[in-house]
Write a protein that holds these residues in place. Structure first.
Motif, PDB file in Angstrom:
ATOM      1  N   TYR A 141       0.815  -1.210   0.000  1.00 29.02           N
ATOM      2  CA  TYR A 141       0.000   0.000   0.000  1.00 29.02           C
ATOM      3  C   TYR A 141       0.855   1.269   0.000  1.00 29.02           C
ATOM      4  N   PRO A 143      -7.402  -1.592   3.599  1.00 31.44           N
ATOM      5  CA  PRO A 143      -8.774  -2.016   3.905  1.00 31.44           C
ATOM      6  C   PRO A 143      -8.835  -2.962   5.110  1.00 31.44           C
ATOM      7  N   VAL A 157     -11.664  -4.828   7.643  1.00 33.75           N
ATOM      8  CA  VAL A 157     -13.054  -5.194   7.877  1.00 33.75           C
ATOM      9  C   VAL A 157     -13.204  -5.554   9.341  1.00 33.75           C
ATOM     10  N   LEU A 190     -14.998  -2.779  -1.522  1.00 29.61           N
ATOM     11  CA  LEU A 190     -13.625  -3.107  -1.900  1.00 29.61           C
ATOM     12  C   LEU A 190     -13.336  -2.704  -3.348  1.00 29.61           C
ATOM     13  N   VAL A 210      -9.259  -2.254  -4.877  1.00 31.93           N
ATOM     14  CA  VAL A 210      -8.475  -3.383  -4.367  1.00 31.93           C
ATOM     15  C   VAL A 210      -8.112  -4.308  -5.526  1.00 31.93           C
ATOM     16  N   ASP A 225      -3.400  -7.335  -3.582  1.00 27.32           N
ATOM     17  CA  ASP A 225      -3.585  -6.635  -2.311  1.00 27.32           C
ATOM     18  C   ASP A 225      -4.013  -7.599  -1.207  1.00 27.32           C
ATOM     19  N   THR A 226      -3.958  -7.099   0.009  1.00 27.77           N
ATOM     20  CA  THR A 226      -4.359  -7.877   1.183  1.00 27.77           C
ATOM     21  C   THR A 226      -5.490  -7.161   1.905  1.00 27.77           C
ATOM     22  N   ILE A 227      -6.515  -7.912   2.246  1.00 22.94           N
ATOM     23  CA  ILE A 227      -7.628  -7.396   3.038  1.00 22.94           C
ATOM     24  C   ILE A 227      -7.444  -7.905   4.464  1.00 22.94           C
ATOM     25  N   THR A 230     -14.952 -11.822   5.636  1.00 22.37           N
ATOM     26  CA  THR A 230     -13.815 -11.247   4.917  1.00 22.37           C
ATOM     27  C   THR A 230     -13.122 -12.292   4.052  1.00 22.37           C
ATOM     28  N   ALA A 246     -12.700 -12.197   0.069  1.00 24.48           N
ATOM     29  CA  ALA A 246     -11.368 -12.262  -0.532  1.00 24.48           C
ATOM     30  C   ALA A 246     -11.263 -13.411  -1.531  1.00 24.48           C
ATOM     31  N   CYS A 272      -8.128 -12.702  -3.608  1.00 22.63           N
ATOM     32  CA  CYS A 272      -7.178 -11.762  -3.023  1.00 22.63           C
ATOM     33  C   CYS A 272      -6.629 -12.377  -1.735  1.00 22.63           C
ATOM     34  N   PHE A 314      -5.748 -12.315   2.291  1.00 22.01           N
ATOM     35  CA  PHE A 314      -6.292 -11.685   3.488  1.00 22.01           C
ATOM     36  C   PHE A 314      -5.517 -12.151   4.715  1.00 22.01           C
TER      37      PHE A 314
END
Length: 378
Positions: free
Chosen positions: A36, A48, A50, A98, A103, A107-109, A121, A125, A132, A134
């Motif tokens: 990021y 991001p 959650v 998202l 996103v 990327d990582t959530i 989540t 993802a 994605c 997470f």
């Protein structure tokens, strides 16, 4: 600090257990946060996260301060607490949120909260742009020892709980045991039901440790909590490594108490009347008693299991729920169990403490009669 590695072919990840991990989020999850910052400080995107209202109130400021100290900002998606968040509606809201934030697949959530947030989540993802990454930051005992590890993600639908989901492993799990001190006793007990489950299904020595030390865990003794969490995660990691997608039967053992428990949850409306951990605890008692009735388990071992669960302040008698149904109604709920295969439902039963097995020859009519007896018991 204790590290437990979940060994999976090409996708292994670490579960880190210690006090104060949320205070040090950037250091612990640095490799998943650095993306990021790509392109320089002025062009960075917010990270991001959650969470739900309860977890945000207790831990949001701690995590935000940790990231802010290194120049990162958080974009919060905050939902209502409870099982209601595991719905199509909230899932769609999260996916849209998202996507609006751009996103990308690399990327990582981040999921901050209990099992509901981790499930929601993780499922988001798994389907966003076909997958994605997470990171799990579980803040309840139930999530730390069970739902945050192993990659099962799902939402609930009208037909039942966790019927729509995917296997999607986290990239990292940070289990901060200090977060457990914010939990109400009732929620802590729910998590403890999953702790003692590992002893009942596969480790008689750990079950004996729980008999001796359960009160310390519930009283937030730091060493007892760390041992309970680390031992539980290690037990689950071994099973997940052997049977990631629950195809060989080994991972199915983790469902001890769940078939009975899910039926009780369904009958009580998936409400605060009976929390998931409470249902699992009662389900394990029922599994032990049914195993004894079938002649697999000694009455003494069934009584030990009942006593250990009761000593943790968890209810052991389904008659205490005040349900007006009969055993057949509870058995009917089991027909919607996601483990149904070829019209039959396998049950996790016991030959002894630490010796669970999968029984595919259980008659639901027999289970219904057994449950009617339990409902009638004073």
């Amino acid at each position: 600090m204790a590290d437990v590695k979940v060994h999976l072919a090409g996708r292994s990840y670490m579960v880190r257990v210690d006090d104060g991990l949320l205070d040090d989020t950037v250091v612990q999850a640095g490799e998943f946060i650095e993306r990021y910052h790509a392109g320089g400080y002025d062009s960075r995107r917010k990270i991001p996260f959650v969470t739900d209202q309860n977890a945000f109130a207790h831990h949001g400021e701690i995590v935000a301060h940790s990231l802010a100290s290194d120049g990162y900002e958080i974009d919060w998606f905050i939902t209502e607490p409870g099982e209601g968040a595991k719905s199509w509606e909230v899932l769609q809201e999260l996916i849209d949120w998202l996507l609006e934030r751009g996103v990308e697949r690399g990327d990582t959530i981040f999921a901050l909260g209990g099992g509901v947030i981790g499930d929601l989540t993780g499922f988001a993802a798994s389907i966003l742009k076909r997958g994605c990454k997470f990171v799990q930051l579980p803040t309840t005992l139930l999530a730390q020892v069970d739902s945050s590890v192993g990659g099962k993600t799902a939402i609930n639908v009208a037909a039942g709980k966790n019927l729509v989901g995917a296997f999607h492993q986290p990239s990292l799990v940070l289990a901060d045991t200090s977060a457990l001190r914010t939990l109400p006793l009732r929620e802590l007990r729910c998590g403890y039901a999953e702790v003692i489950k590992y002893g009942i299904l596969g480790d008689a020595d750990f079950f004996a440790w729980c008999e001796e030390n359960g009160a310390k865990v519930l009283d937030h003794d730091r060493e007892a909590v760390k041992y309970a969490v680390t031992s539980s995660i290690a037990a689950k990691a071994r099973i997940v490594a052997e049977d990631e997608r629950e195809t060989s039967g080994a991972r199915a053992l983790l469902n001890l108490g769940h078939t009975f428990g899910h039926a009780l949850e369904a009958e009580t409306g998936y409400s605060d009347r009976l929390l998931h951990g409470e249902a699992v605890a009662m389900g394990m008692v029922l599994a032990a008693r049914y195993s004894a009735q079938r002649g697999f388990l000694s009455e003494n071992d069934a009584a030990r299991i009942t006593s250990a669960i009761a000593a943790a302040g968890l209810a052991t008698e389904i008659s205490s729920l005040g349900m007006t149904c009969d055993g057949q109604a509870l058995a009917d709920h089991m027909l919607h169990d996601k483990k149904m295969d070829g019209g039959t439902l396998p049950f996790i039963l016991l030959r002894g403490i630490g010796d669970a097995f999968l029984d595919r020859e259980v008659s639901l009519s027999d289970v219904a009669a057994f449950l009617s007896e339990q409902l009638a018991a004073a």
